[in-house]
Scaffold this active site. Structure first.
Site, PDB file in Angstrom:
ATOM      1  N   LEU A 159      13.448   7.785 -20.436  1.00 14.85           N
ATOM      2  CA  LEU A 159      13.352   7.113 -19.135  1.00 14.85           C
ATOM      3  C   LEU A 159      12.554   5.818 -19.184  1.00 14.85           C
ATOM      4  O   LEU A 159      11.691   5.578 -18.344  1.00 14.85           O
ATOM      5  CB  LEU A 159      12.777   8.076 -18.092  1.00 14.85           C
ATOM      6  CG  LEU A 159      13.708   9.245 -17.743  1.00 14.85           C
ATOM      7  CD1 LEU A 159      12.999  10.258 -16.851  1.00 14.85           C
ATOM      8  CD2 LEU A 159      14.980   8.740 -17.059  1.00 14.85           C
ATOM      9  N   ALA A 160      12.831   4.976 -20.179  1.00 16.11           N
ATOM     10  CA  ALA A 160      12.307   3.602 -20.106  1.00 16.11           C
ATOM     11  C   ALA A 160      13.190   2.886 -19.068  1.00 16.11           C
ATOM     12  O   ALA A 160      14.095   3.510 -18.496  1.00 16.11           O
ATOM     13  CB  ALA A 160      12.392   2.949 -21.466  1.00 16.11           C
ATOM     14  N   VAL A 161      12.947   1.592 -18.838  1.00 20.31           N
ATOM     15  CA  VAL A 161      13.632   0.932 -17.719  1.00 20.31           C
ATOM     16  C   VAL A 161      15.161   1.011 -17.828  1.00 20.31           C
ATOM     17  O   VAL A 161      15.841   1.290 -16.844  1.00 20.31           O
ATOM     18  CB  VAL A 161      13.197  -0.548 -17.602  1.00 20.31           C
ATOM     19  CG1 VAL A 161      13.797  -1.175 -16.359  1.00 20.31           C
ATOM     20  CG2 VAL A 161      11.694  -0.633 -17.552  1.00 20.31           C
ATOM     21  N   ASN A 191      12.412  13.255 -20.252  1.00 19.01           N
ATOM     22  CA  ASN A 191      11.642  12.297 -21.046  1.00 19.01           C
ATOM     23  C   ASN A 191      10.592  13.081 -21.813  1.00 19.01           C
ATOM     24  O   ASN A 191      10.050  14.066 -21.287  1.00 19.01           O
ATOM     25  CB  ASN A 191      10.973  11.272 -20.128  1.00 19.01           C
ATOM     26  CG  ASN A 191      10.486  10.065 -20.904  1.00 19.01           C
ATOM     27  OD1 ASN A 191      11.274   9.226 -21.296  1.00 19.01           O
ATOM     28  ND2 ASN A 191       9.193  10.004 -21.156  1.00 19.01           N
ATOM     29  N   THR A 212       7.553  12.441 -22.525  1.00 17.36           N
ATOM     30  CA  THR A 212       6.334  12.511 -21.716  1.00 17.36           C
ATOM     31  C   THR A 212       6.743  12.967 -20.320  1.00 17.36           C
ATOM     32  O   THR A 212       7.404  12.221 -19.586  1.00 17.36           O
ATOM     33  CB  THR A 212       5.665  11.118 -21.643  1.00 17.36           C
ATOM     34  OG1 THR A 212       5.647  10.573 -22.947  1.00 17.36           O
ATOM     35  CG2 THR A 212       4.275  11.173 -21.071  1.00 17.36           C
ATOM     36  N   VAL A 271      16.788   6.183 -26.198  1.00 16.59           N
ATOM     37  CA  VAL A 271      15.461   6.035 -26.811  1.00 16.59           C
ATOM     38  C   VAL A 271      15.532   4.922 -27.851  1.00 16.59           C
ATOM     39  O   VAL A 271      16.608   4.387 -28.125  1.00 16.59           O
ATOM     40  CB  VAL A 271      14.975   7.368 -27.449  1.00 16.59           C
ATOM     41  CG1 VAL A 271      14.920   8.478 -26.405  1.00 16.59           C
ATOM     42  CG2 VAL A 271      15.856   7.784 -28.625  1.00 16.59           C
ATOM     43  N   LYS A 272      14.410   4.575 -28.424  1.00 16.76           N
ATOM     44  CA  LYS A 272      14.342   3.494 -29.408  1.00 16.76           C
ATOM     45  C   LYS A 272      15.322   3.776 -30.564  1.00 16.76           C
ATOM     46  O   LYS A 272      15.387   4.911 -31.058  1.00 16.76           O
ATOM     47  CB  LYS A 272      12.907   3.427 -29.946  1.00 16.76           C
ATOM     48  CG  LYS A 272      12.505   2.137 -30.571  1.00 16.76           C
ATOM     49  CD  LYS A 272      10.979   2.188 -30.737  1.00 16.76           C
ATOM     50  CE  LYS A 272      10.377   1.159 -31.614  1.00 16.76           C
ATOM     51  NZ  LYS A 272      11.082   0.382 -32.524  1.00 16.76           N
ATOM     52  N   ASN A 327      20.657   0.165 -29.087  1.00 10.61           N
ATOM     53  CA  ASN A 327      21.178  -0.825 -30.037  1.00 10.61           C
ATOM     54  C   ASN A 327      21.053  -0.255 -31.447  1.00 10.61           C
ATOM     55  O   ASN A 327      20.288  -0.748 -32.276  1.00 10.61           O
ATOM     56  CB  ASN A 327      20.377  -2.124 -29.946  1.00 10.61           C
ATOM     57  CG  ASN A 327      20.961  -3.080 -28.920  1.00 10.61           C
ATOM     58  OD1 ASN A 327      22.139  -3.001 -28.570  1.00 10.61           O
ATOM     59  ND2 ASN A 327      20.132  -3.991 -28.438  1.00 10.61           N
ATOM     60  N   SER A 375      25.314  -3.522 -22.623  1.00 14.87           N
ATOM     61  CA  SER A 375      24.709  -4.851 -22.510  1.00 14.87           C
ATOM     62  C   SER A 375      24.555  -5.273 -21.066  1.00 14.87           C
ATOM     63  O   SER A 375      25.337  -4.890 -20.206  1.00 14.87           O
ATOM     64  CB  SER A 375      25.573  -5.884 -23.232  1.00 14.87           C
ATOM     65  OG  SER A 375      25.028  -7.174 -23.016  1.00 14.87           O
ATOM     66  N   LYS A 434      28.988  -4.147 -30.264  1.00 17.69           N
ATOM     67  CA  LYS A 434      27.754  -4.567 -29.579  1.00 17.69           C
ATOM     68  C   LYS A 434      26.920  -5.464 -30.501  1.00 17.69           C
ATOM     69  O   LYS A 434      26.329  -6.448 -30.060  1.00 17.69           O
ATOM     70  CB  LYS A 434      26.932  -3.340 -29.143  1.00 17.69           C
ATOM     71  CG  LYS A 434      25.574  -3.695 -28.525  1.00 17.69           C
ATOM     72  CD  LYS A 434      25.726  -4.426 -27.216  1.00 17.69           C
ATOM     73  CE  LYS A 434      24.557  -5.121 -26.603  1.00 17.69           C
ATOM     74  NZ  LYS A 434      23.212  -4.782 -26.804  1.00 17.69           N
ATOM     75  N   HIS A 460      28.457  -8.751 -30.391  1.00 17.23           N
ATOM     76  CA  HIS A 460      28.066  -9.343 -29.101  1.00 17.23           C
ATOM     77  C   HIS A 460      26.681  -9.982 -29.225  1.00 17.23           C
ATOM     78  O   HIS A 460      26.455 -11.121 -28.819  1.00 17.23           O
ATOM     79  CB  HIS A 460      28.068  -8.258 -28.010  1.00 17.23           C
ATOM     80  CG  HIS A 460      27.321  -8.649 -26.767  1.00 17.23           C
ATOM     81  ND1 HIS A 460      25.934  -8.666 -26.695  1.00 17.23           N
ATOM     82  CD2 HIS A 460      27.749  -9.082 -25.551  1.00 17.23           C
ATOM     83  CE1 HIS A 460      25.561  -9.073 -25.506  1.00 17.23           C
ATOM     84  NE2 HIS A 460      26.640  -9.334 -24.782  1.00 17.23           N
ATOM     85  N   ASN A 461      25.752  -9.230 -29.811  1.00 17.11           N
ATOM     86  CA  ASN A 461      24.381  -9.744 -29.922  1.00 17.11           C
ATOM     87  C   ASN A 461      24.306 -10.951 -30.853  1.00 17.11           C
ATOM     88  O   ASN A 461      23.572 -11.900 -30.590  1.00 17.11           O
ATOM     89  CB  ASN A 461      23.444  -8.642 -30.407  1.00 17.11           C
ATOM     90  CG  ASN A 461      23.029  -7.730 -29.282  1.00 17.11           C
ATOM     91  OD1 ASN A 461      23.769  -7.557 -28.319  1.00 17.11           O
ATOM     92  ND2 ASN A 461      21.865  -7.134 -29.383  1.00 17.11           N
ATOM     93  N   GLU A 480      25.478 -13.753 -29.012  1.00 15.85           N
ATOM     94  CA  GLU A 480      24.392 -14.087 -28.064  1.00 15.85           C
ATOM     95  C   GLU A 480      23.364 -15.002 -28.768  1.00 15.85           C
ATOM     96  O   GLU A 480      22.941 -16.024 -28.220  1.00 15.85           O
ATOM     97  CB  GLU A 480      23.751 -12.771 -27.608  1.00 15.85           C
ATOM     98  CG  GLU A 480      22.512 -12.870 -26.753  1.00 15.85           C
ATOM     99  CD  GLU A 480      21.927 -11.460 -26.480  1.00 15.85           C
ATOM    100  OE1 GLU A 480      22.636 -10.588 -25.965  1.00 15.85           O
ATOM    101  OE2 GLU A 480      20.738 -11.248 -26.816  1.00 15.85           O
TER     102      GLU A 480
HETATM  103  C1  6PG Z   1      22.005  -7.143 -24.197  1.00 17.51           C
HETATM  104  C2  6PG Z   1      21.049  -7.753 -25.190  1.00 17.51           C
HETATM  105  C3  6PG Z   1      20.022  -6.788 -25.649  1.00 17.51           C
HETATM  106  C4  6PG Z   1      19.095  -7.342 -26.732  1.00 17.51           C
HETATM  107  C5  6PG Z   1      18.176  -8.395 -26.265  1.00 17.51           C
HETATM  108  C6  6PG Z   1      17.086  -8.766 -27.248  1.00 17.51           C
HETATM  109  O1  6PG Z   1      23.177  -7.184 -24.515  1.00 17.51           O
HETATM  110  O2  6PG Z   1      21.593  -6.670 -23.135  1.00 17.51           O
HETATM  111  O3  6PG Z   1      21.769  -8.173 -26.310  1.00 17.51           O
HETATM  112  O4  6PG Z   1      20.684  -5.670 -26.154  1.00 17.51           O
HETATM  113  O5  6PG Z   1      18.341  -6.316 -27.217  1.00 17.51           O
HETATM  114  O6  6PG Z   1      18.878  -9.525 -25.890  1.00 17.51           O
HETATM  115  O7  6PG Z   1      17.555  -9.122 -28.497  1.00 17.51           O
HETATM  116  P1  6PG Z   1      16.596  -9.911 -29.509  1.00 17.51           P
HETATM  117  O8  6PG Z   1      15.201  -9.394 -29.282  1.00 17.51           O
HETATM  118  O9  6PG Z   1      17.066  -9.602 -30.870  1.00 17.51           O
HETATM  119  O10 6PG Z   1      16.701 -11.346 -29.124  1.00 17.51           O
END
Ligand code: 6PG
Length: 489
Positions: A11-13, A33, A35, A85-86, A113, A139, A196, A199-200, A203
């Site tokens: 339950l992070a954001v 979660n 915690t 989670v991470k 991710n 995303s 994804k 995509h990043n 980005e």
């Molecule tokens: C998204 C973003 C996201 C990503 C951040 C930070 O699609 O919502 O791609 O997943 O984690 O943009 O990425 P960096 O810290 O590597 O810039």
């Protein structure tokens, strides 16, 4: 009693907002979660949320659990559980905790991710255990998660019909009636996470291109932040219309709340990164495909991070002296816009080339047009331009390279003189433009039937007898020359 449509762990954001989004669309959600206090605060706090964040009735659809046993028992069968989670070891740890509590056919979804080889591995392992795994790209940041993200699921195809309704309901929508979901099945195993990752990477490329445009406009024309705001505002009403141009437009208007002036001028020029762009570049090298823009964008972040060293170098190394821009200001702004557009096109062309090379490597059947549609709304790279990419792949699903599509071919032709003028100016003035340059170099290399690699092959054969092929013989027929003996001068 098994009552919930889906469960969400973490339950992070992002996790919280996805839960709210699901509940807002009428789904009943179990949450867990590690915690327990976080679970209690989230669920307890819902009753007090403003109506624009949580619709009336939503809190009743969300229930918190303190143990994974209770959480799992509360889910309808086949159980659907989304992990937020991470990325990395924490995902494996949650999967290991869940496994003994599940029944064959249950569905585990990882929405982080994650690195795609991890997703490939988890998919294979969970299949052996009779479970169905989905690794999905999500995303759009925190706001996207709440109001409609782009969702890129891949993994065990049999699981798709069981999550399709929920995912498509909560995803962003595009189209004339705003009813086409930016979510569809991508492919087997790690295909969703791979898309994804691409995509990043794109980005990263888009962001660095915008930064280089900013540098060029600021350094050559001396544009103020107000003027830059105006330029990006105008660009956002053209073929460059996109989320990243839009937020850049707005960034130039923000004042520094801790002092005077504009906030942008107070921000330290060192970029962070979490690794997805790097993963894409690493895999481009493994596949042997030239994803040069994204790799240069990653390197640009690395160089930016060497702040102290750059500050020292600045006092030692000089660039061109007294170089000044002397052209037409209005034309130059248009040139930069065209250069940005053409470079962006090369970046997407490279991204798709890599996607298709990976699909071949892993046996995924990707639908390029659909992927463009998934990115058309909700995500960070959403743009008008993705509609044109979808149209290009709809016209020709087997398009080898986006640069060869008629629409983009014409766009590049139109942009080319501007693109070259901008880069010549930047080079003359000593402005670093690694990604603009990588784009033009890719274009110039890709459009040449003959490159100087004939000489490279001769060199390899000279010092290492690596052999070479000949233009006038069959491919695969190898030749070797004793270069020392054959020298004539
Ligand atoms: C998204 C973003 C996201 C990503 C951040 C930070 O699609 O919502 O791609 O997943 O984690 O943009 O990425 P960096 O810290 O590597 O810039």
């Amino acid at each position: 009693m098994a009552t919930h449509d889906i469960g969400l762990i973490g339950l992070a954001v992002m996790g919280q907002n996805l839960v709210l989004n699901m509940a807002n669309h009428g789904f009943s959600v179990a949450v867990y979660n590690r915690t327990t206090q976080t679970t209690d605060e989230f669920v307890g706090g819902l009753k007090n949320e403003p109506q624009d964040k949580v619709w009336a009735g939503t809190p009743d659809r969300i229930q918190g659990y303190h143990t994974l046993e209770e959480f799992v028992k509360s889910l309808k069968r086949p159980r659907r559980m989304m992990i937020m989670v991470k990325a990395g070891a924490p995902v494996d740890a949650v999967i290991e905790q869940l496994k003994p509590l599940l029944e064959p056919g249950d569905i585990i979804i990882d929405g982080g991710n994650s690195y795609f080889p991890d997703t490939n591995r988890r998919d294979a392992d969970l299949r052996k255990a009779g479970l169905r795994f989905i690794g999905t790209g999500v995303s759009g940041g925190e706001e996207g998660a709440l109001k409609g993200p782009s969702i890129m699921p891949g993994g065990h195809h049999d699981a798709w019909p069981f999550v399709k309704d929920i995912f498509q309901a909560i995803s962003a929508k595009v189209g004339p009636n705003n009813d086409i979901p930016c979510c569809d099945w991508v492919g087997d195993a790690g295909a969703g996470q791979y898309v994804k990752m691409v995509h990043n990477g794109i980005e990263y490329g888009d962001m660095q291109l915008i930064c280089e445009a900013y540098l060029i406009l600021k350094e050559t024309l001396g544009l103020t932040n107000n003027e830059l705001h105006q330029v990006f505002k105008e660009w956002n009403e053209t073929e460059l219309e996109s989320y990243l141009i839009e937020i850049t437009r707005d960034i130039f208007t923000v004042k520094d709340s801790l002092g005077s002036g504009d906030l942008i001028d107070k921000i330290l020029d060192t970029a962070g990164q979490k690794g997805t762009g790097k993963w894409m570049s690493q895999h481009a090298l493994d596949l042997g495909v030239p994803t040069t823009l994204i790799t240069e964008a990653v390197y640009a972040r690395c160089l930016s991070a060497q702040k102290d060293e750059r500050v020292r170098a600045e006092t030692v190394l000089a660039g061109p002296k007294d170089a000044k821009f002397t052209g037409d200001k209005k034309q130059f702004i248009e040139d930069v816009k065209q250069a940005l557009y053409a470079s962006k096109l090369c970046s997407y062309a490279q991204g798709y080339v890599q996607l298709n090379a990976a699909a071949k490597e892993f046996g995924w059947k990707l639908n390029n047009g659909n992927i463009a549609l998934l990115w058309r709304g909700g995500c960070i790279i959403r743009s008008r331009f993705l509609g044109d990419i979808k149209a290009a792949f709809d016209k020709n699903p087997d398009l080898e390279n986006l640069l060869l599509d008629d629409f983009f071919k014409a766009a590049i032709e139109k942009a080319q003189p501007s693109w070259r003028r901008v880069l010549s100016t930047a080079i003359q003035l000593g402005l670093p433009t690694p990604v603009f340059s990588a784009a033009l170099n890719y274009f110039d290399g890709y459009r040449r039937g003959r490159l100087p690699a004939n000489l490279l092959q001769a060199q390899r054969d000279y010092f290492g007898a690596h052999t070479y092929e000949r233009l006038d013989k069959n491919r695969g027929e190898m030749f070797h020359t004793d270069w020392i003996r054959e020298r004539t001068l």
